[in-house]
Design a protein around this motif. Structure first.
Motif, short mmCIF file in Angstrom:
data_model
loop_
_atom_site.label_atom_id
_atom_site.label_comp_id
_atom_site.label_asym_id
_atom_site.label_seq_id
_atom_site.Cartn_x
_atom_site.Cartn_y
_atom_site.Cartn_z
N ASN A 111 -34.68 -48.12 -18.55
CA ASN A 111 -34.94 -49.90 -18.63
C ASN A 111 -33.48 -50.04 -18.34
OD1 ASN A 111 -38.04 -50.63 -19.91
ND2 ASN A 111 -37.07 -48.70 -20.68
N VAL A 112 -33.34 -51.59 -18.60
CA VAL A 112 -31.79 -51.70 -17.77
C VAL A 112 -32.08 -53.27 -17.73
CG1 VAL A 112 -31.44 -50.23 -16.39
CG2 VAL A 112 -31.78 -51.99 -15.49
N VAL A 113 -30.67 -53.71 -18.40
CA VAL A 113 -30.78 -55.69 -18.32
C VAL A 113 -29.67 -55.81 -17.48
CG1 VAL A 113 -28.95 -57.58 -19.59
CG2 VAL A 113 -31.00 -55.76 -20.94
N LYS A 114 -29.60 -56.86 -16.06
CA LYS A 114 -29.38 -56.85 -15.08
C LYS A 114 -28.18 -57.95 -16.20
CE LYS A 114 -30.01 -58.88 -10.72
NZ LYS A 114 -30.15 -59.74 -9.11
N LEU A 115 -26.99 -57.55 -15.39
CA LEU A 115 -25.73 -57.79 -16.07
C LEU A 115 -25.45 -59.22 -15.01
CD1 LEU A 115 -24.02 -54.67 -17.45
CD2 LEU A 115 -25.52 -56.72 -18.69
N ALA A 116 -25.85 -58.68 -13.37
CA ALA A 116 -25.11 -59.67 -12.56
C ALA A 116 -25.58 -59.12 -11.24
CB ALA A 116 -23.76 -59.56 -12.62
N ILE A 145 -26.18 -44.46 -19.95
CA ILE A 145 -26.22 -44.59 -18.89
C ILE A 145 -25.09 -45.25 -18.56
CG2 ILE A 145 -26.20 -44.90 -16.18
CD1 ILE A 145 -29.16 -43.73 -16.52
N GLY A 146 -24.62 -47.19 -19.01
CA GLY A 146 -23.81 -47.13 -19.45
C GLY A 146 -23.85 -49.20 -18.11
N ASN A 147 -22.89 -49.14 -17.40
CA ASN A 147 -23.20 -50.41 -16.64
C ASN A 147 -23.07 -49.87 -14.87
OD1 ASN A 147 -22.88 -52.23 -18.78
ND2 ASN A 147 -21.34 -52.85 -18.46
N LYS A 148 -23.96 -50.12 -14.44
CA LYS A 148 -23.75 -49.08 -12.79
C LYS A 148 -24.54 -49.65 -11.73
CE LYS A 148 -22.73 -44.82 -15.07
NZ LYS A 148 -20.97 -44.61 -14.42
N ILE A 160 -29.65 -45.29 -9.85
CA ILE A 160 -30.65 -44.49 -9.34
C ILE A 160 -30.34 -42.81 -8.72
CG2 ILE A 160 -31.69 -43.60 -6.59
CD1 ILE A 160 -32.07 -46.62 -6.63
N SER A 161 -28.77 -42.28 -8.45
CA SER A 161 -27.67 -41.60 -8.76
C SER A 161 -28.14 -40.71 -9.58
CB SER A 161 -26.98 -41.42 -8.17
OG SER A 161 -26.34 -40.40 -8.05
N GLU A 162 -27.91 -41.18 -10.40
CA GLU A 162 -27.92 -40.67 -12.44
C GLU A 162 -29.64 -39.95 -12.20
OE1 GLU A 162 -25.96 -39.91 -15.17
OE2 GLU A 162 -24.14 -41.30 -13.88
N PHE A 205 -36.29 -48.95 -13.78
CA PHE A 205 -35.73 -47.29 -13.10
C PHE A 205 -36.88 -46.07 -12.65
CE2 PHE A 205 -31.98 -50.07 -12.29
CZ PHE A 205 -32.16 -50.14 -10.50
N LYS A 206 -37.47 -46.67 -12.34
CA LYS A 206 -38.40 -45.11 -12.37
C LYS A 206 -38.03 -44.08 -11.70
CE LYS A 206 -43.41 -44.44 -12.00
NZ LYS A 206 -43.40 -43.94 -13.37
N ASN A 207 -38.18 -42.51 -12.33
CA ASN A 207 -37.87 -41.77 -11.85
C ASN A 207 -39.33 -40.13 -11.84
OD1 ASN A 207 -36.60 -38.87 -10.77
ND2 ASN A 207 -35.51 -38.81 -12.45
#
Length: 277
Positions: A189-194, A203-206, A212-214, A173-175
């Motif tokens: 950077n994120v891991v796709k969980l589902a 940030i946690g699981n979102k 994007i909101s964060e 996710f780019k800001n």
């Protein structure tokens, strides 16, 4: 669709003993308009197992309570790691790599790092859970955890998603309009969980919109340019790794030599560039 060499299709694949997540990934790829080719059934199983372990490792890192921090404020357990001047973690001599990686998940409160390092930690934990302690220690010694300065034996690939990604993939996710006061929130950077659920360190699981909101909370004053999910995906070279471990090779995987390969442009994640295939 999925094509397995020698069979022409995957119609004879028995999924009864697979985990729920492995079945979901398999069905998504099977029903895709893209073609996913495998040299053997074992190669397919290796990818699904590693993807599932990446998701499990991401969930475990969140549960570990490891903190988010910039490189300047990073910290680690000195029993296993030496903190470098740049804020990275160098494996101590004579420490088993597997023990040092596991300690991050066991003693999370002693650790703090940024999101790119978190992704590399997740990948190493998933590899450990997939190939076992002996092979992991043999192949992944002398680690330096620092941004996307991963051990190149993971052989990561970055490419355009074409709006197609799967559990276990790493996305970004780019800001673009990040506040100068909080440069660490220039992206996540994120891991796709589902489907529509991602893990981002700090940030946690979102969901996508929640991520994007964060990030939008850390934009320049009066900015009207939103953060967004980039159209790119990063994952280990499952085919290469599956063939390596199936062969029982004792040597370390080959090092990337991009000047010898006919790859096109590059994609960027964090502060480093990666080949686009």
């Amino acid at each position: 669709m999925i094509v397995i060499a020698g069979s022409g299709s995957d119609n004879l694949v028995d999924t009864s003993a697979w985990s729920t997540l492995e079945k979901e990934i398999y069905l998504q790829k099977k029903n895709s308009t893209s073609t996913y080719a495998y040299d053997s059934y074992d190669e397919l199983r290796f990818e699904l197992t590693l993807r599932s372990n990446i998701v499990s490792a991401a969930r475990a890192l969140l549960a570990s309570k490891a903190d988010f921090a910039s490189f300047r404020k990073s910290r680690c357990n000195w029993k296993y790691w030496i903190r470098t001047e740049q804020g990275g973690f160098q494996l101590r001599p004579n420490v088993p790599t597997s023990a040092a990686i596991r300690d991050i998940f066991i003693s999370g409160g002693l650790y703090a790092f940024e999101c790119a390092t978190a992704m590399v930690i997740v990948l190493y934990k998933a590899m450990l859970d997939t190939i076992g302690e002996a092979r992991f220690n043999e192949l992944y010694s002398d680690l330096l955890l620092y941004d996307w300065n991963y051990d190149t034996d993971l052989h990561l690939i970055t490419m355009d998603t074409n709006d197609e990604s799967y559990s276990g993939d790493i996305l970004y996710f780019k800001n673009p309009d990040v506040s100068l006061d909080t440069p660490e929130w220039q992206g996540e950077n994120v891991v796709k969980l589902a489907n529509n659920l991602y893990y981002g360190h700090g940030i946690g699981n979102k969901t996508e919109q929640q991520m994007i909101s964060e990030l939008n909370d850390h934009r320049k004053p009066n900015s009207n340019q939103s953060a967004y999910l980039k159209n790119q995906v990063t994952y280990p070279d499952y085919k290469f790794l599956a063939q390596l471990f199936a062969s029982g090779a004792s040597e370390r995987p080959y090092r990337f030599q991009p000047q010898l390969l006919n790859y096109q442009t590059v994609a960027t994640i964090g502060s480093l560039n990666y080949l686009r295939v």
